[in-house]
Design an enzyme around this catalytic site. Structure first.
Site, PDB file in Angstrom:
ATOM      1  N   GLY A   1       0.809  -1.223   0.000  1.00 45.88           N
ATOM      2  CA  GLY A   1       0.000   0.000   0.000  1.00 45.88           C
ATOM      3  C   GLY A   1       0.839   1.269   0.000  1.00 45.88           C
ATOM      4  N   LEU A   2       0.162   2.375   0.212  1.00 43.42           N
ATOM      5  CA  LEU A   2       0.798   3.701   0.221  1.00 43.42           C
ATOM      6  C   LEU A   2       1.951   3.767   1.236  1.00 43.42           C
ATOM      7  CD1 LEU A   2       0.749   6.865  -0.236  1.00 43.42           C
ATOM      8  CD2 LEU A   2      -1.133   6.941   1.405  1.00 43.42           C
ATOM      9  N   VAL A   3       1.670   3.408   2.475  1.00 41.89           N
ATOM     10  CA  VAL A   3       2.686   3.521   3.522  1.00 41.89           C
ATOM     11  C   VAL A   3       3.689   2.365   3.426  1.00 41.89           C
ATOM     12  CG1 VAL A   3       3.078   3.751   6.011  1.00 41.89           C
ATOM     13  CG2 VAL A   3       0.982   4.656   5.011  1.00 41.89           C
ATOM     14  N   GLY A   4       3.201   1.170   3.106  1.00 41.79           N
ATOM     15  CA  GLY A   4       4.079   0.003   2.970  1.00 41.79           C
ATOM     16  C   GLY A   4       5.166   0.249   1.934  1.00 41.79           C
TER      17      GLY A   4
ATOM     18  N   TYR B   1     -15.370   2.294  10.654  1.00 43.19           N
ATOM     19  CA  TYR B   1     -13.900   2.270  10.549  1.00 43.19           C
ATOM     20  C   TYR B   1     -13.277   2.728  11.871  1.00 43.19           C
ATOM     21  CZ  TYR B   1      -9.327   3.919   8.693  1.00 43.19           C
ATOM     22  OH  TYR B   1      -7.990   4.174   8.456  1.00 43.19           O
TER      23      TYR B   1
ATOM     24  N   ASN C   1      -4.265  12.744   7.423  1.00 36.61           N
ATOM     25  CA  ASN C   1      -4.399  12.267   6.024  1.00 36.61           C
ATOM     26  C   ASN C   1      -3.013  12.062   5.411  1.00 36.61           C
ATOM     27  OD1 ASN C   1      -6.906  13.418   6.798  1.00 36.61           O
ATOM     28  ND2 ASN C   1      -7.519  13.455   4.644  1.00 36.61           N
ATOM     29  N   ILE C   2      -2.810  10.871   4.858  1.00 39.23           N
ATOM     30  CA  ILE C   2      -1.506  10.537   4.251  1.00 39.23           C
ATOM     31  C   ILE C   2      -1.663  10.621   2.726  1.00 39.23           C
ATOM     32  CG2 ILE C   2       0.366   8.822   4.213  1.00 39.23           C
ATOM     33  CD1 ILE C   2      -1.235   7.348   6.508  1.00 39.23           C
TER      34      ILE C   2
ATOM     35  N   ARG D   1      -7.956  20.132   6.833  1.00 35.91           N
ATOM     36  CA  ARG D   1      -7.261  18.865   7.058  1.00 35.91           C
ATOM     37  C   ARG D   1      -5.758  19.095   7.235  1.00 35.91           C
ATOM     38  NH1 ARG D   1     -11.803  17.459   7.487  1.00 35.91           N
ATOM     39  NH2 ARG D   1     -12.940  15.841   6.331  1.00 35.91           N
TER      40      ARG D   1
HETATM   41  P1  NAP Z   1      -3.520   1.121   1.317  1.00 38.24           P
HETATM   42  O1  NAP Z   1      -2.632   1.850   0.385  1.00 38.24           O
HETATM   43  O2  NAP Z   1      -4.988   1.065   1.015  1.00 38.24           O
HETATM   44  O3  NAP Z   1      -2.972  -0.377   1.428  1.00 38.24           O
HETATM   45  C1  NAP Z   1      -3.676  -1.323   2.166  1.00 38.24           C
HETATM   46  C2  NAP Z   1      -2.800  -2.535   2.317  1.00 38.24           C
HETATM   47  O4  NAP Z   1      -3.510  -3.476   3.123  1.00 38.24           O
HETATM   48  C3  NAP Z   1      -2.481  -3.229   0.978  1.00 38.24           C
HETATM   49  O5  NAP Z   1      -1.179  -3.727   0.995  1.00 38.24           O
HETATM   50  C4  NAP Z   1      -3.486  -4.365   0.960  1.00 38.24           C
HETATM   51  O6  NAP Z   1      -3.067  -5.483   0.210  1.00 38.24           O
HETATM   52  C5  NAP Z   1      -3.533  -4.723   2.440  1.00 38.24           C
HETATM   53  N1  NAP Z   1      -4.772  -5.452   2.739  1.00 38.24           N
HETATM   54  C6  NAP Z   1      -6.043  -5.006   2.620  1.00 38.24           C
HETATM   55  N2  NAP Z   1      -6.910  -5.990   2.922  1.00 38.24           N
HETATM   56  C7  NAP Z   1      -6.154  -7.080   3.262  1.00 38.24           C
HETATM   57  C8  NAP Z   1      -6.456  -8.388   3.670  1.00 38.24           C
HETATM   58  N3  NAP Z   1      -7.729  -8.819   3.816  1.00 38.24           N
HETATM   59  N4  NAP Z   1      -5.437  -9.247   3.920  1.00 38.24           N
HETATM   60  C9  NAP Z   1      -4.155  -8.850   3.779  1.00 38.24           C
HETATM   61  N5  NAP Z   1      -3.795  -7.621   3.404  1.00 38.24           N
HETATM   62  C10 NAP Z   1      -4.796  -6.737   3.139  1.00 38.24           C
HETATM   63  O7  NAP Z   1      -3.373   1.650   2.811  1.00 38.24           O
HETATM   64  P2  NAP Z   1      -2.463   2.853   3.347  1.00 38.24           P
HETATM   65  O8  NAP Z   1      -3.085   4.128   2.862  1.00 38.24           O
HETATM   66  O9  NAP Z   1      -1.047   2.543   3.119  1.00 38.24           O
HETATM   67  O10 NAP Z   1      -2.771   2.780   4.913  1.00 38.24           O
HETATM   68  C11 NAP Z   1      -1.876   2.163   5.830  1.00 38.24           C
HETATM   69  C12 NAP Z   1      -2.455   2.296   7.219  1.00 38.24           C
HETATM   70  O11 NAP Z   1      -2.596   3.678   7.535  1.00 38.24           O
HETATM   71  C13 NAP Z   1      -3.849   1.697   7.382  1.00 38.24           C
HETATM   72  O12 NAP Z   1      -3.916   1.000   8.597  1.00 38.24           O
HETATM   73  C14 NAP Z   1      -4.779   2.887   7.388  1.00 38.24           C
HETATM   74  O13 NAP Z   1      -5.958   2.629   8.128  1.00 38.24           O
HETATM   75  C15 NAP Z   1      -3.913   3.948   8.014  1.00 38.24           C
HETATM   76  N6  NAP Z   1      -4.222   5.355   7.646  1.00 38.24           N
HETATM   77  C16 NAP Z   1      -4.278   5.728   6.332  1.00 38.24           C
HETATM   78  C17 NAP Z   1      -4.524   7.061   6.010  1.00 38.24           C
HETATM   79  C18 NAP Z   1      -4.535   7.540   4.576  1.00 38.24           C
HETATM   80  O14 NAP Z   1      -4.789   8.738   4.359  1.00 38.24           O
HETATM   81  N7  NAP Z   1      -4.250   6.717   3.595  1.00 38.24           N
HETATM   82  C19 NAP Z   1      -4.694   8.002   7.045  1.00 38.24           C
HETATM   83  C20 NAP Z   1      -4.605   7.578   8.369  1.00 38.24           C
HETATM   84  C21 NAP Z   1      -4.363   6.253   8.660  1.00 38.24           C
HETATM   85  P3  NAP Z   1      -3.778  -5.855  -1.195  1.00 38.24           P
HETATM   86  O15 NAP Z   1      -3.193  -4.893  -2.172  1.00 38.24           O
HETATM   87  O16 NAP Z   1      -3.389  -7.263  -1.436  1.00 38.24           O
HETATM   88  O17 NAP Z   1      -5.243  -5.669  -0.982  1.00 38.24           O
HETATM   89  P1  GDP Z   2     -11.374  12.412   5.329  1.00 36.81           P
HETATM   90  O1  GDP Z   2     -10.261  13.380   5.524  1.00 36.81           O
HETATM   91  O2  GDP Z   2     -11.269  11.220   6.214  1.00 36.81           O
HETATM   92  O3  GDP Z   2     -12.716  13.078   5.412  1.00 36.81           O
HETATM   93  O4  GDP Z   2     -11.245  11.761   3.877  1.00 36.81           O
HETATM   94  P2  GDP Z   2     -10.881  12.301   2.428  1.00 36.81           P
HETATM   95  O5  GDP Z   2      -9.433  12.258   2.199  1.00 36.81           O
HETATM   96  O6  GDP Z   2     -11.739  11.468   1.532  1.00 36.81           O
HETATM   97  O7  GDP Z   2     -11.295  13.839   2.341  1.00 36.81           O
HETATM   98  C1  GDP Z   2     -12.644  14.181   2.337  1.00 36.81           C
HETATM   99  C2  GDP Z   2     -12.832  15.662   2.116  1.00 36.81           C
HETATM  100  O8  GDP Z   2     -12.417  16.031   0.789  1.00 36.81           O
HETATM  101  C3  GDP Z   2     -14.308  16.026   2.242  1.00 36.81           C
HETATM  102  O9  GDP Z   2     -14.445  17.328   2.763  1.00 36.81           O
HETATM  103  C4  GDP Z   2     -14.775  15.971   0.785  1.00 36.81           C
HETATM  104  O10 GDP Z   2     -15.913  16.795   0.554  1.00 36.81           O
HETATM  105  C5  GDP Z   2     -13.550  16.533   0.064  1.00 36.81           C
HETATM  106  N1  GDP Z   2     -13.510  16.087  -1.343  1.00 36.81           N
HETATM  107  C6  GDP Z   2     -13.689  16.894  -2.438  1.00 36.81           C
HETATM  108  N2  GDP Z   2     -13.646  16.192  -3.566  1.00 36.81           N
HETATM  109  C7  GDP Z   2     -13.388  14.883  -3.199  1.00 36.81           C
HETATM  110  C8  GDP Z   2     -13.217  13.668  -3.946  1.00 36.81           C
HETATM  111  O11 GDP Z   2     -13.289  13.607  -5.162  1.00 36.81           O
HETATM  112  N3  GDP Z   2     -12.953  12.541  -3.200  1.00 36.81           N
HETATM  113  C9  GDP Z   2     -12.856  12.553  -1.838  1.00 36.81           C
HETATM  114  N4  GDP Z   2     -12.586  11.419  -1.181  1.00 36.81           N
HETATM  115  N5  GDP Z   2     -13.038  13.696  -1.125  1.00 36.81           N
HETATM  116  C10 GDP Z   2     -13.307  14.832  -1.788  1.00 36.81           C
END
Ligand code: NAP
Ligand code: GDP
Length: 325
Positions: free
Chosen positions: A15-18, A137, A167-168, A212
């Site tokens: 994923g993104l962080v991985g 969630y 948000n990442i 954010r």
């Molecule tokens: P991501 O890009 O969506 O990647 C998710 C990863 O989890 C992928 O490697 C995926 O593998 C794996 N996964 C999903 N379902 C699975 C399953 N059933 N079994 C095994 N592996 C599975 O996530 P990310 O954005 O890097 O997020 C990493 C962490 O940060 C998460 O815990 C998330 O909740 C947290 N987080 C993210 C954000 C953000 O803005 N992105 C913000 C705050 C916290 P596959 O490709 O095989 O599905």
């Molecule tokens: P959050 O930070 O957990 O709420 O998640 P998001 O990263 O999805 O950001 C959501 C915010 O972005 C909300 O205020 C949405 O109204 C705004 N937003 C505007 N356009 C988009 C879009 O196309 N996708 C998403 N996910 N959010 C959008």
């Protein structure tokens, strides 16, 4: 003297962080759902048994992750799948006597509205209900925190801690499924499509007013790697907010403008003038005081991070498309 090579396993490794962690530590073990479906109870326990490696630490990133609209439209699934995955992984780590874990929460799991007077801190996590949009969630993540805390209290040989990122964004984000993605990857894919149609206006969901904090994935990866390598202790609550300063937060409209600029798009138009359900949380402002107590780190500015991410996207997606055609 031969230096000891830590054995570290990363779930969610594709994923993104991985991917950002893999750039720093390619020698660690990275798994995704093709290696083990973590939502099947007992699967990770069996996976660790079969692998037969005694890991020093597990970084648990795997989750069913998405932006506001995925969280709003699939609340039951987001609760069930994340609860199952987290329970499965943490329990197996405990059974296999893995001494260290870094788990991953999110600032969106904090109580809604608690930041109206002051930025939220690590101790605020359970002080009220999360925002309705990500109720499922958020509770699955909060239970992960409870699980780690109980294990730490009952077994002094274990330190299972959680980072709490805002948000990442960055390279390898979810650019394949923009409807379910977070705002940054959703708007980057949208801008790329608009550019192909020669459109000069980016329409965004909601009012554009929500605020954010954003962290670049490579910065977060450095925090996680340093924590594991130096065995850092987040304190008794075992939590660390990973975010820029509370005042370094931006409106969604501003972020959309930064992305649009990278594609030479001049206009950003929100769908509503006032608050609507598509806004999600108004804000979730968090303090990064503990992060600065533990790390001497300068975070990438949003402008630089967005530029690098858009350039990465252009090469990874647009250039490869050009090659195919
Ligand atoms: P991501 O890009 O969506 O990647 C998710 C990863 O989890 C992928 O490697 C995926 O593998 C794996 N996964 C999903 N379902 C699975 C399953 N059933 N079994 C095994 N592996 C599975 O996530 P990310 O954005 O890097 O997020 C990493 C962490 O940060 C998460 O815990 C998330 O909740 C947290 N987080 C993210 C954000 C953000 O803005 N992105 C913000 C705050 C916290 P596959 O490709 O095989 O599905
Ligand atoms: P959050 O930070 O957990 O709420 O998640 P998001 O990263 O999805 O950001 C959501 C915010 O972005 C909300 O205020 C949405 O109204 C705004 N937003 C505007 N356009 C988009 C879009 O196309 N996708 C998403 N996910 N959010 C959008």
């Amino acid at each position: 003297m031969v230096s000891y090579k830590m054995k570290v396993l990363v779930t969610g490794g594709t994923g993104l962080v991985g991917n950002a962690i893999r750039t720093i530590k390619p020698e660690w073990t990275y798994i995704n759902s093709s290696h083990c479906d973590l939502s099947v109870y007992g699967s990770f326990d069996k996976f660790l048994k079969d692998l037969n490696i005694q890991f020093d630490a597990v970084i648990h990133l795997a989750a069913n992750v998405g932006g506001l609209f995925k969280n709003m439209n699939h609340k039951v699934k987001m609760f069930e799948q994340n609860l199952l995955m987290n329970m499965n992984v943490v329990e197996a780590c405990r059974r296999h006597n893995i001494p260290r874990m870094i788990c991953c929460l999110s600032t969106c799991v904090f109580p809604d509205g608690l930041d109206s007077d002051n930025p939220m801190t690590e101790s605020d996590l359970h002080k009220g209900e999360p925002h309705d949009s990500n109720f499922g969630y958020a509770y699955a993540k909060r239970i992960l925190d409870v699980h780690c805390r109980l294990i730490n209290e009952s077994d002094p040989t274990k330190r299972y801690q959680s980072i709490i990122p805002c948000n990442i964004y960055g390279p390898h984000d979810n650019f394949q499924d923009p409807e379910n993605a977070h705002v940054v990857p959703a708007l980057i894919t949208k801008c790329a499509a608009l550019k192909e149609l020669d459109c000069n206006t980016l329409n965004i969901k909601g009012s554009g007013n929500p605020m954010r904090q954003f962290i670049y994935s490579a910065d977060l990866a450095h925090i996680i790697v340093d924590t594991v390598v130096n065995d850092l202790d987040f304190g008794p609550d075992a939590r660390l907010i990973c975010a820029p300063e509370p005042h370094v937060e931006y409106s969604i409209k501003h972020v959309a403008g930064l992305i649009a600029k990278q594609f030479d798009i001049d206009n950003v138009v929100p769908e509503n003038n006032t608050e609507s359900i598509n806004d999600g949380q108004k804000s979730k402002t968090c303090s990064n005081a503990r992060l600065h107590e533990l790390f001497d780190i300068t975070l990438t500015s949003l402008e630089d991070g967005i530029e690098t991410t858009c350039n990465w996207y252009k090469v990874a997606y647009l250039y490869s498309k050009f090659q195919r055609s």
